[in-house]
Design a protein around this motif. Structure first.
Motif, mmCIF file in Angstrom:
data_model
loop_
_atom_site.group_PDB
_atom_site.id
_atom_site.type_symbol
_atom_site.label_atom_id
_atom_site.label_comp_id
_atom_site.label_asym_id
_atom_site.label_seq_id
_atom_site.Cartn_x
_atom_site.Cartn_y
_atom_site.Cartn_z
ATOM 1 N N GLY A 241 1.175 -1.054 0.022
ATOM 2 C CA GLY A 241 0.110 -0.079 -0.022
ATOM 3 C C GLY A 241 0.866 1.188 -0.169
ATOM 4 O O GLY A 241 2.226 1.214 -0.077
ATOM 5 N N PRO A 242 0.364 2.639 -0.238
ATOM 6 C CA PRO A 242 0.887 3.524 -0.162
ATOM 7 C C PRO A 242 1.562 4.394 1.031
ATOM 8 O O PRO A 242 0.781 4.340 1.806
ATOM 9 C CB PRO A 242 0.010 4.691 -0.903
ATOM 10 C CG PRO A 242 -1.342 4.184 -0.553
ATOM 11 C CD PRO A 242 -1.187 2.682 -0.348
ATOM 12 N N ILE A 243 2.910 4.479 0.987
ATOM 13 C CA ILE A 243 3.550 5.221 2.038
ATOM 14 C C ILE A 243 4.261 6.513 1.439
ATOM 15 O O ILE A 243 5.364 6.441 1.274
ATOM 16 C CB ILE A 243 4.795 4.434 2.671
ATOM 17 C CG1 ILE A 243 4.120 2.857 3.178
ATOM 18 C CG2 ILE A 243 4.783 4.651 4.365
ATOM 19 C CD1 ILE A 243 4.807 2.036 3.833
ATOM 20 N N THR A 244 3.306 7.600 1.690
ATOM 21 C CA THR A 244 4.003 8.568 0.955
ATOM 22 C C THR A 244 5.360 9.116 1.434
ATOM 23 O O THR A 244 6.314 9.470 0.589
ATOM 24 C CB THR A 244 3.074 9.812 0.880
ATOM 25 O OG1 THR A 244 1.517 9.124 0.706
ATOM 26 C CG2 THR A 244 3.311 10.736 -0.065
ATOM 27 N N PHE A 245 5.618 9.366 2.622
ATOM 28 C CA PHE A 245 6.698 10.280 3.272
ATOM 29 C C PHE A 245 7.845 9.327 3.568
ATOM 30 O O PHE A 245 8.906 10.103 3.667
ATOM 31 C CB PHE A 245 6.124 10.927 4.406
ATOM 32 C CG PHE A 245 5.452 12.253 4.220
ATOM 33 C CD1 PHE A 245 6.064 13.322 3.700
ATOM 34 C CD2 PHE A 245 4.087 12.518 4.279
ATOM 35 C CE1 PHE A 245 5.539 14.471 3.681
ATOM 36 C CE2 PHE A 245 3.490 13.753 3.988
ATOM 37 C CZ PHE A 245 4.282 14.607 3.743
ATOM 38 N N LEU A 246 7.589 7.976 3.438
ATOM 39 C CA LEU A 246 8.842 7.379 3.754
ATOM 40 C C LEU A 246 10.287 7.628 2.939
ATOM 41 O O LEU A 246 11.207 8.012 3.663
ATOM 42 C CB LEU A 246 8.452 5.888 3.800
ATOM 43 C CG LEU A 246 9.707 4.669 4.148
ATOM 44 C CD1 LEU A 246 9.738 5.031 5.688
ATOM 45 C CD2 LEU A 246 9.406 3.417 3.820
ATOM 46 N N GLY A 247 10.033 7.644 1.658
ATOM 47 C CA GLY A 247 11.112 7.852 0.850
ATOM 48 C C GLY A 247 11.896 9.186 1.116
ATOM 49 O O GLY A 247 13.091 9.184 1.504
ATOM 50 N N MET A 248 11.088 10.295 1.149
ATOM 51 C CA MET A 248 11.619 11.673 1.361
ATOM 52 C C MET A 248 12.357 11.695 2.734
ATOM 53 O O MET A 248 13.530 12.254 2.870
ATOM 54 C CB MET A 248 10.396 12.452 1.447
ATOM 55 C CG MET A 248 10.803 13.976 1.231
ATOM 56 S SD MET A 248 10.707 15.098 2.891
ATOM 57 C CE MET A 248 9.655 14.102 3.663
ATOM 58 N N SER A 296 1.312 3.469 8.014
ATOM 59 C CA SER A 296 1.566 4.572 7.091
ATOM 60 C C SER A 296 1.129 5.911 7.835
ATOM 61 O O SER A 296 1.697 6.999 7.555
ATOM 62 C CB SER A 296 0.773 4.570 5.824
ATOM 63 O OG SER A 296 -0.369 4.180 6.009
ATOM 64 N N VAL A 297 0.066 6.022 8.790
ATOM 65 C CA VAL A 297 -0.332 7.090 9.275
ATOM 66 C C VAL A 297 0.764 7.602 10.093
ATOM 67 O O VAL A 297 1.345 8.872 10.190
ATOM 68 C CB VAL A 297 -1.523 7.003 10.070
ATOM 69 C CG1 VAL A 297 -1.901 8.292 10.906
ATOM 70 C CG2 VAL A 297 -2.638 6.519 9.245
ATOM 71 N N ILE A 298 1.571 6.836 10.709
ATOM 72 C CA ILE A 298 2.590 7.259 11.760
ATOM 73 C C ILE A 298 3.718 7.489 10.882
ATOM 74 O O ILE A 298 4.384 8.553 11.358
ATOM 75 C CB ILE A 298 3.080 5.998 12.462
ATOM 76 C CG1 ILE A 298 1.794 5.607 13.342
ATOM 77 C CG2 ILE A 298 4.157 6.394 13.509
ATOM 78 C CD1 ILE A 298 2.428 4.189 14.252
ATOM 79 N N ILE A 299 3.923 6.881 10.035
ATOM 80 C CA ILE A 299 5.401 7.216 8.918
ATOM 81 C C ILE A 299 4.885 8.520 8.458
ATOM 82 O O ILE A 299 5.939 9.546 8.288
ATOM 83 C CB ILE A 299 5.754 6.200 7.880
ATOM 84 C CG1 ILE A 299 6.058 5.079 8.921
ATOM 85 C CG2 ILE A 299 6.674 6.610 6.982
ATOM 86 C CD1 ILE A 299 7.249 4.311 8.482
ATOM 87 N N ASN A 300 3.934 8.806 7.888
ATOM 88 C CA ASN A 300 3.508 10.222 7.269
ATOM 89 C C ASN A 300 3.578 11.182 8.408
ATOM 90 O O ASN A 300 4.153 12.297 7.858
ATOM 91 C CB ASN A 300 1.944 10.053 6.607
ATOM 92 C CG ASN A 300 2.091 9.299 5.351
ATOM 93 O OD1 ASN A 300 3.097 8.986 4.628
ATOM 94 N ND2 ASN A 300 0.958 9.031 4.706
ATOM 95 N N PHE A 301 3.046 11.090 9.252
ATOM 96 C CA PHE A 301 3.134 11.887 10.359
ATOM 97 C C PHE A 301 4.415 12.478 10.832
ATOM 98 O O PHE A 301 4.910 13.476 10.766
ATOM 99 C CB PHE A 301 2.309 11.498 11.791
ATOM 100 C CG PHE A 301 2.073 12.750 12.692
ATOM 101 C CD1 PHE A 301 1.169 13.645 12.252
ATOM 102 C CD2 PHE A 301 2.562 12.792 13.929
ATOM 103 C CE1 PHE A 301 0.974 14.738 12.994
ATOM 104 C CE2 PHE A 301 2.347 13.410 14.849
ATOM 105 C CZ PHE A 301 1.341 14.613 14.430
#
Lengths: 317, 314
Positions: A241-248, A296-301
């Motif tokens: 599933g999508p994890i938007t901010f992890l890469g950055m 993903s919510v935690i990582i995005n935060f």
């Protein structure tokens, strides 16, 4: 100051320790069989995702010559959501395309790669090197996809929506071993086929004109890199599933820690940090939050806050 | 493009809009003052028309101001974290005061939306690089942070679908008593018109504007406040309408240049006309049901935007 080799060794040790803690925490003589069976696939999925996301984000930042972007601006995350919503909306959550994870995985990956290849072909063939325009078109397509899927999500039956919601957030709790092997093969294949180009990428950081001056086949290199990015992003997104901010997050932390332009070191650092964050996040989700929040919510935060800090601290770009 | 042609178009579309819908209304019904039909007109059709016109004007003017003062053609209120903050507001309203009426929730979400936009503008003020693509990206990223927080809460209370559908741009829910918050934007539009010249000068850059004797900071602050207030009202009452604040100002300034005083009316009118057209289309496609406006505008808008982008400098 420590040299980078030492730092990487230490990073490896820490992520290894975290992973071991994750696998063996709370294991007793009676329950170990069950836990090992559920936790090992999770660890494998985490390793694949961490590697794919760290690697592709670094490449993407080199291509776009920008330190704050993540490949999700190409619209791939929104495309994934659109595909999943569309499947459940039109065929229902009990249909074969939705239930059969293998089938779903392959269809999703193929469509995502197809879309991004088309996008690159269309935009880069006509005017070489206009990466900014490519990004803008990606963002627009992303908006288009998400307005389509949010419309479907609004009219869909609430019970069916629960299935859509399941896929909106990355999760390592339901990884399928068959897919895992395929994803692993693709990821390792893509990595080993492209790793020989790291020296070229180091040159690319000097900018397009300098790179061409120094004899880099710019267009070809960029196309290869973008294709790798889209392949890896598609695989990892379709897997968990999508994890938007992890890469950055991981790429920039790796830059900050290693303080180098060499891709070889940055790649190792980003991948290790990716695994570290995912294992840590999964530990928090399982032990502290009792599965009540998607990882993903935690990582995005966390990633989001780091992003803002990055913006305010220095001029990036 | 002439102002009067657009105005005429808008009037024609408005008339059409009044007579299109699941319930049949003819001109004769109105003349004969048939009770049920007149009631339908007063409670549903006219509020809908009014809200579309106001929202269309508001969003396109807000986009125009924002593009003018940030000197960036690619920003719009929908890329400025406004949507995500108002979503958070709605959610907080649902959790804290579940029994409260719509208007209460709306007001709360309005406060959040204004706050979010302000935070975004502050952030823009403090970051060093002002690249064309970069600034909208900051908005998108800021939006994702707020969204992850909203999701965290919504997930716990099982409100994900509920919250998402709240902000889906949709005029079919507009009825008497549900859209009056939109009227807040009318005085704001008048202020925008009064300040149009100053925004134009501010758009020439801080140094130049100061040289011409403009109080740059104040003008920019006024602009930001207007944008935040207008987009918050629209998002809260109607929902998210993607691209409107992006395309209309861009299309108009493409042909008529950047003098805001000369453009402001035509931008406002074409915004309304475009939105109205999209709404009518959405009502006709699967008649007697309808497609929500954020979908029709989203599809039409992204096509136009892609066209603008790709024809670019060829």
């Amino acid at each position: 100051m420590m040299d980078n080799k030492r730092k990487i060794v230490i990073l490896t040790l820490i992520s290894l320790a975290m992973t071991l803690a994750f696998v063996f925490w709370g294991l007793g003589p009676t329950n170990w069989k069950f836990f090992i069976q559920t936790r090992l696939p999770k660890v494998a999925a985490i390793a694949i995702t961490g590697a794919a996301i760290g690697y592709s984000s670094l490449l993407f930042q080199t291509v776009s010559n920008n330190r704050i972007l993540t490949p999700s601006v190409l619209g791939l995350d929104s495309l994934y959501m659109l595909l999943q919503t569309f499947v459940i909306f039109t065929f229902g959550s009990t249909s074969r395309v939705a239930v059969d994870r293998n089938l779903n995985f392959f269809i999703t990956v193929i469509l995502m790669v197809l879309f991004s290849t088309l996008l690159f072909k269309l935009l880069l063939q006509r005017e070489s090197g206009n990466i900014m325009k490519l990004l803008l078109v990606g963002i627009i397509m992303g908006t288009l996809f998400s307005s389509l899927s949010s419309f479907m999500q609004m009219v869909i039956d609430p019970n069916e929506f629960m299935h859509v919601q399941d896929r909106m957030f990355a999760s390592f709790n339901r990884v399928n071993t068959d897919i895992l092997i395929v994803a692993m093969v693709i990821t390792i294949g893509a990595l080993s086929l492209t790793l020989k180009d790291t020296a070229l990428w180091d040159v690319l950081t000097l900018g397009r004109d300098n790179a061409i001056n120094l004899g880099v086949d710019y267009d070809r290199t960029i196309r290869r890199m973008l294709f790798t990015v889209s392949l890896l992003v598609s695989v990892s997104t379709a897997l968990v599933g999508p994890i938007t901010f992890l890469g950055m997050l991981v790429v920039n932390l790796a830059r900050e820690m290693l303080n180098t332009f060499r891709h070889r070191e940055l790649i190792t650092g980003s991948i290790l940090l990716g695994i570290l964050f995912l294992v840590g996040g999964q530990l928090v989700v399982e032990r502290v939050l009792n599965f009540s929040t998607p990882i993903s919510v935690i990582i995005n935060f966390v990633g989001g806050i780091y992003f803002i800090k990055l913006l305010l601290k220095e001029s990036v770009g | 493009m002439n102002k009067f042609i657009v105005l005429l178009l808008l009037v024609m579309l408005s008339l059409a809009s009044l007579f299109i819908g699941a319930g049949d209304i003819t001109a004769m019904d109105i003349l004969l003052l048939e009770d049920s039909k007149v009631e339908l007109l007063l409670i549903s059709r006219i509020p809908r028309l009014a809200s579309i016109i106001i929202a269309g004007m508001g969003m396109s003017i807000a986009g125009l101001i924002m593009q003018q003062i940030s000197r960036n053609k690619f920003v719009s209120p929908t890329t400025a974290a406004t949507v995500d903050s108002s979503r958070l507001g709605i959610l907080v309203g649902m959790i804290l005061i579940p029994g409260a009426g719509t208007l209460w929730k709306m007001s709360l979400s309005f406060v959040f939306a204004v706050g979010g936009t302000m935070v975004f503008m502050r952030l823009l003020d403090r970051i060093k690089i002002k690249n064309t693509v970069f600034i909208p990206l900051v908005g998108i990223m800021l939006g994702s942070i707020i969204e992850s927080f909203t999701t965290f809460l919504a997930y716990r209370y099982d409100l994900v679908q509920n919250v998402n559908s709240w902000l889906q741009g949709d005029f079919s829910m507009i009825m008497k008593g549900r859209f009056e918050l939109l009227y807040i934007s009318i005085p704001l539009l008048i202020v925008a018109w009064k300040y149009a010249d100053r925004f134009t000068v501010a758009g020439m850059g801080e140094d130049f504007a100061l040289n011409l004797g403009l109080n740059y900071k104040t003008v920019v602050n006024i602009g930001v406040t207007i944008v935040a207030l207008i987009s918050a009202t629209v998002i809260v009452t109607v929902g998210r309408i993607p691209f409107l604040g992006l395309i209309i100002p861009n299309l108009v300034t493409l042909y008529r240049g950047d003098n805001m005083k000369g453009n402001i009316w035509i931008v406002a009118l074409s915004g309304s006309a475009f939105l109205l057209f999209a709404d009518i289309l959405g009502r006709l496609v699967i008649y007697p049901y309808e497609v929500s406006i954020s979908l029709t505008v989203g599809v039409m808008g992204s096509m136009i935007f892609l066209y603008l982008l790709l024809r670019g400098d060829r």
